[in-house]
Structure formats: structure tokens, C-alpha cells
Enzyme design. Structure first.
Site, PDB file in Angstrom:
ATOM      1  N   TYR A  23       7.297  22.532   8.563  1.00 56.61           N
ATOM      2  CA  TYR A  23       8.386  22.709  10.107  1.00 56.61           C
ATOM      3  C   TYR A  23       7.243  22.866  11.260  1.00 56.61           C
ATOM      4  O   TYR A  23       5.643  22.956  10.636  1.00 56.61           O
ATOM      5  CB  TYR A  23       9.046  24.397   9.647  1.00 56.61           C
ATOM      6  CG  TYR A  23       8.307  24.562   8.108  1.00 56.61           C
ATOM      7  CD1 TYR A  23      10.887  24.685   7.703  1.00 56.61           C
ATOM      8  CD2 TYR A  23       8.160  25.130   7.461  1.00 56.61           C
ATOM      9  CE1 TYR A  23      10.986  24.831   7.144  1.00 56.61           C
ATOM     10  CE2 TYR A  23       8.859  25.221   6.470  1.00 56.61           C
ATOM     11  CZ  TYR A  23       9.686  25.410   5.818  1.00 56.61           C
ATOM     12  OH  TYR A  23      10.271  25.788   4.989  1.00 56.61           O
TER      13      TYR A  23
ATOM     14  N   ARG B 101      15.364  28.236   0.122  1.00 55.69           N
ATOM     15  CA  ARG B 101      15.149  29.387   0.553  1.00 55.69           C
ATOM     16  C   ARG B 101      15.620  29.228   1.861  1.00 55.69           C
ATOM     17  O   ARG B 101      16.082  28.440   2.686  1.00 55.69           O
ATOM     18  CB  ARG B 101      13.694  28.381   1.501  1.00 55.69           C
ATOM     19  CG  ARG B 101      12.994  28.292   0.486  1.00 55.69           C
ATOM     20  CD  ARG B 101      11.719  27.528   0.540  1.00 55.69           C
ATOM     21  NE  ARG B 101      10.566  27.613  -0.342  1.00 55.69           N
ATOM     22  CZ  ARG B 101       9.065  28.003  -0.644  1.00 55.69           C
ATOM     23  NH1 ARG B 101       9.247  29.494   0.004  1.00 55.69           N
ATOM     24  NH2 ARG B 101       8.337  27.827  -1.290  1.00 55.69           N
TER      25      ARG B 101
ATOM     26  N   HIS C 143      18.016  31.352   7.428  1.00 57.03           N
ATOM     27  CA  HIS C 143      17.214  32.430   8.051  1.00 57.03           C
ATOM     28  C   HIS C 143      17.274  32.317   9.427  1.00 57.03           C
ATOM     29  O   HIS C 143      17.459  30.965   9.732  1.00 57.03           O
ATOM     30  CB  HIS C 143      14.968  31.799   7.340  1.00 57.03           C
ATOM     31  CG  HIS C 143      15.075  32.210   5.975  1.00 57.03           C
ATOM     32  ND1 HIS C 143      13.780  31.356   5.472  1.00 57.03           N
ATOM     33  CD2 HIS C 143      15.730  32.873   5.329  1.00 57.03           C
ATOM     34  CE1 HIS C 143      14.181  32.067   4.878  1.00 57.03           C
ATOM     35  NE2 HIS C 143      14.535  32.794   4.363  1.00 57.03           N
TER      36      HIS C 143
ATOM     37  N   LYS D  44      13.111  25.464  15.666  1.00 54.49           N
ATOM     38  CA  LYS D  44      12.007  24.152  15.346  1.00 54.49           C
ATOM     39  C   LYS D  44      12.703  22.946  14.993  1.00 54.49           C
ATOM     40  O   LYS D  44      13.445  22.415  14.748  1.00 54.49           O
ATOM     41  CB  LYS D  44      11.912  24.627  13.751  1.00 54.49           C
ATOM     42  CG  LYS D  44      13.411  25.229  13.035  1.00 54.49           C
ATOM     43  CD  LYS D  44      13.280  26.023  11.810  1.00 54.49           C
ATOM     44  CE  LYS D  44      14.144  27.251  11.675  1.00 54.49           C
ATOM     45  NZ  LYS D  44      13.511  28.014  10.311  1.00 54.49           N
TER      46      LYS D  44
ATOM     47  N   ASP E 243      15.820  37.059   0.787  1.00 53.50           N
ATOM     48  CA  ASP E 243      16.865  36.073  -0.143  1.00 53.50           C
ATOM     49  C   ASP E 243      18.296  36.531  -0.907  1.00 53.50           C
ATOM     50  O   ASP E 243      19.279  36.070  -0.557  1.00 53.50           O
ATOM     51  CB  ASP E 243      16.869  34.624   0.144  1.00 53.50           C
ATOM     52  CG  ASP E 243      15.600  34.346   1.019  1.00 53.50           C
ATOM     53  OD1 ASP E 243      15.557  33.998   1.761  1.00 53.50           O
ATOM     54  OD2 ASP E 243      15.339  32.631   0.652  1.00 53.50           O
TER      55      ASP E 243
ATOM     56  N   GLN F 292       3.234  25.961  16.672  1.00 54.17           N
ATOM     57  CA  GLN F 292       2.939  26.428  14.707  1.00 54.17           C
ATOM     58  C   GLN F 292       3.002  24.859  14.087  1.00 54.17           C
ATOM     59  O   GLN F 292       4.836  24.483  14.314  1.00 54.17           O
ATOM     60  CB  GLN F 292       3.223  27.866  14.639  1.00 54.17           C
ATOM     61  CG  GLN F 292       3.308  28.370  13.723  1.00 54.17           C
ATOM     62  CD  GLN F 292       3.749  29.855  13.326  1.00 54.17           C
ATOM     63  OE1 GLN F 292       3.234  30.570  13.858  1.00 54.17           O
ATOM     64  NE2 GLN F 292       4.456  29.829  12.039  1.00 54.17           N
ATOM     65  N   ASP F 293       2.788  24.449  12.885  1.00 57.18           N
ATOM     66  CA  ASP F 293       2.953  24.278  12.072  1.00 57.18           C
ATOM     67  C   ASP F 293       2.936  24.617  10.981  1.00 57.18           C
ATOM     68  O   ASP F 293       1.709  25.373  10.628  1.00 57.18           O
ATOM     69  CB  ASP F 293       2.376  22.858  12.442  1.00 57.18           C
ATOM     70  CG  ASP F 293       2.766  21.545  13.271  1.00 57.18           C
ATOM     71  OD1 ASP F 293       3.387  22.132  13.909  1.00 57.18           O
ATOM     72  OD2 ASP F 293       1.598  20.919  13.200  1.00 57.18           O
TER      73      ASP F 293
ATOM     74  N   ARG G   2       0.799  -1.228   0.156  1.00 52.11           N
ATOM     75  CA  ARG G   2       0.023  -0.004  -0.060  1.00 52.11           C
ATOM     76  C   ARG G   2       0.532   1.817   0.185  1.00 52.11           C
ATOM     77  O   ARG G   2       0.255   2.494  -0.290  1.00 52.11           O
ATOM     78  CB  ARG G   2      -0.498  -0.310   0.961  1.00 52.11           C
ATOM     79  CG  ARG G   2      -1.747  -0.698   1.363  1.00 52.11           C
ATOM     80  CD  ARG G   2      -3.003  -1.236   2.948  1.00 52.11           C
ATOM     81  NE  ARG G   2      -1.613  -1.278   3.835  1.00 52.11           N
ATOM     82  CZ  ARG G   2      -1.524  -1.253   5.100  1.00 52.11           C
ATOM     83  NH1 ARG G   2      -2.754  -0.528   5.740  1.00 52.11           N
ATOM     84  NH2 ARG G   2      -1.050  -2.071   5.799  1.00 52.11           N
TER      85      ARG G   2
ATOM     86  N   ASP H   2      12.699  38.795  11.860  1.00 48.73           N
ATOM     87  CA  ASP H   2      13.798  37.718  10.804  1.00 48.73           C
ATOM     88  C   ASP H   2      14.413  38.346  10.726  1.00 48.73           C
ATOM     89  O   ASP H   2      14.872  39.665  10.364  1.00 48.73           O
ATOM     90  CB  ASP H   2      12.180  37.770   9.769  1.00 48.73           C
ATOM     91  CG  ASP H   2      11.208  37.448  10.415  1.00 48.73           C
ATOM     92  OD1 ASP H   2      11.294  36.285  10.565  1.00 48.73           O
ATOM     93  OD2 ASP H   2      10.284  37.695   8.835  1.00 48.73           O
TER      94      ASP H   2
ATOM     95  N   HIS I 264      19.371  28.441   9.283  1.00 50.55           N
ATOM     96  CA  HIS I 264      18.351  27.487   8.598  1.00 50.55           C
ATOM     97  C   HIS I 264      18.445  27.954   6.941  1.00 50.55           C
ATOM     98  O   HIS I 264      17.818  29.245   6.683  1.00 50.55           O
ATOM     99  CB  HIS I 264      17.621  27.012   9.117  1.00 50.55           C
ATOM    100  CG  HIS I 264      16.843  25.503   8.709  1.00 50.55           C
ATOM    101  ND1 HIS I 264      14.846  25.908   7.743  1.00 50.55           N
ATOM    102  CD2 HIS I 264      16.846  24.731   8.289  1.00 50.55           C
ATOM    103  CE1 HIS I 264      15.364  24.398   6.934  1.00 50.55           C
ATOM    104  NE2 HIS I 264      16.060  23.794   7.091  1.00 50.55           N
TER     105      HIS I 264
END
Length: 183
Positions: free
Chosen positions: A132, A60, A63, A72, A168, A48-49, A24, A143, A119
């Protein structure tokens, strides 16, 4: 599921599940509060997710958060990413060390990144979903972004960058970020 300490980043852990595969597909536990607790982390601290979807070559990061920082748990739930952690905690025995990981939907491994570490990641597959679990509410005023191609960090990104955010792309060097944080 097992937890392995990351030797180059003090306080970082790689959580590796044991997927059960059959005709499966597969099933595996991706979070275990008892295992998280066994390495000295508070499983209830994560509030927080979030999830991001990236295409091959998207980058990305790098940060991090100012102030108290942000711990995280990061997992590639689908596809594959090249994941990078840089220790920017001045009191850490691994200060300015880097660690690289390949996280994938095949393994479902989760990386714990302590607060104070930068990260970033690059998608290695046509689609890469990255999840995350974060221990603080997001405040955009905290940030901090560091140039992904900073020569001092010399991160060996595996693919040419096809896309990244303006933030970025215009990020300052590590030296500039550290100077600003000290001042």
C-alpha cells in the site's frame, strides 16, 4: 506501463506495468511519477508505504478513513488477491458502486483508490503480499470498518473466510456506518 480509468469507481485507476521476463525471472516498473501525474494525481502526495502478508482465505476489510479520507495505491506484489473497492463519496457519480479486481504478483498491476472509498481484499494463494502507498499519516481514531458480508453490498468473496481481525469480524453494516457519518 499504462493507466486505465475504472468505469465503476469515479477517479479510480488501474496502473498496469509491462514486465520484462527472461530466464532469470522478471523486471518491471511498479510506480511511474510521470504516468501518475498524467492522470491528474500528485505522485508526491503519497507519504507512507506499508505491506501485509496474508494466507489463503484471509480477509482484510472493508476499511476506509473518516475526515479527509485516504487515497491509496494497492498492489499484490506476491501471490494473488481478490480486491474490492466501494465508492462511499456522496457527491460521486458512482456513489455506492463496487468494483472487483484480481491483483497478482504475476501482473504487478497497481490500483489507485480515491479517498472516500472503502477497500478490502481476500488472499487467494497460500501467501499473498499486498503493498500500500498511502497519502496521509495513519490516525487510528479515523479508522472506519464496514461488515465484509453486508447484504446491501453483496460482495462475491471467492473463498470461505479462514481468518480476519476482531475489528473486521465485529464491523457494523454499511447502513450503520453511513448513519453515523451523517450524524
Amino acid at each position: 506501463m499504462k493507466a486505465t480509468e475504472v468505469p465503476t469507481i469515479a477517479g479510480a485507476y488501474l496502473f498496469e506495468p509491462t514486465p520484462y521476463a527472461d530466464e532469470r525471472g522478471f523486471f518491471c516498473r511498479t510506480f511511474d511519477a510521470d504516468l501518475v501525474r498524467s492522470v491528474g494525481l500528485d505522485p508526491g502526495a503519497f507519504i507512507q508505504d506499508s505491506v501485509s502478508r496474508s494466507v489463503r482465505g484471509v480477509l482484510r476489510g472493508l476499511h476506509l478513513r473518516s475526515g479527509a479520507g485516504e487515497a491509496k495505491l494497492v498492489r499484490c506484489s506476491y501471490g494473488k488477491i481478490f480486491d474490492v473497492v466501494v465508492d462511499l463519496r456522496p457527491d460521486s457519480p458512482t456513489y455506492r458502486d463496487r468494483a472487483f479486481f484480481e491483483l497478482s504478483g504475476e501482473t504487478q498491476a497497481t490500483l489507485y483508490i480515491p479517498a472516500g472509498c472503502a477497500h478490502g481484499f481476500q488472499a487467494l494463494t497460500d501467501t499473498a503480499d499486498t503493498s500500500y502507498r498511502i497519502d496521509r499519516a495513519h490516525d487510528p481514531a479515523e479508522d472506519v470498518t464496514i461488515a465484509f458480508d453486508d447484504p446491501e453490498l453483496a460482495i462475491p468473496w471467492p473463498l470461505p473466510v479462514v481468518s480476519m481481525s476482531l475489528r473486521d469480524r465485529e464491523a457494523p453494516s454499511l447502513a450503520e456506518v453511513l448513519k453515523h457519518q451523517e450524524g
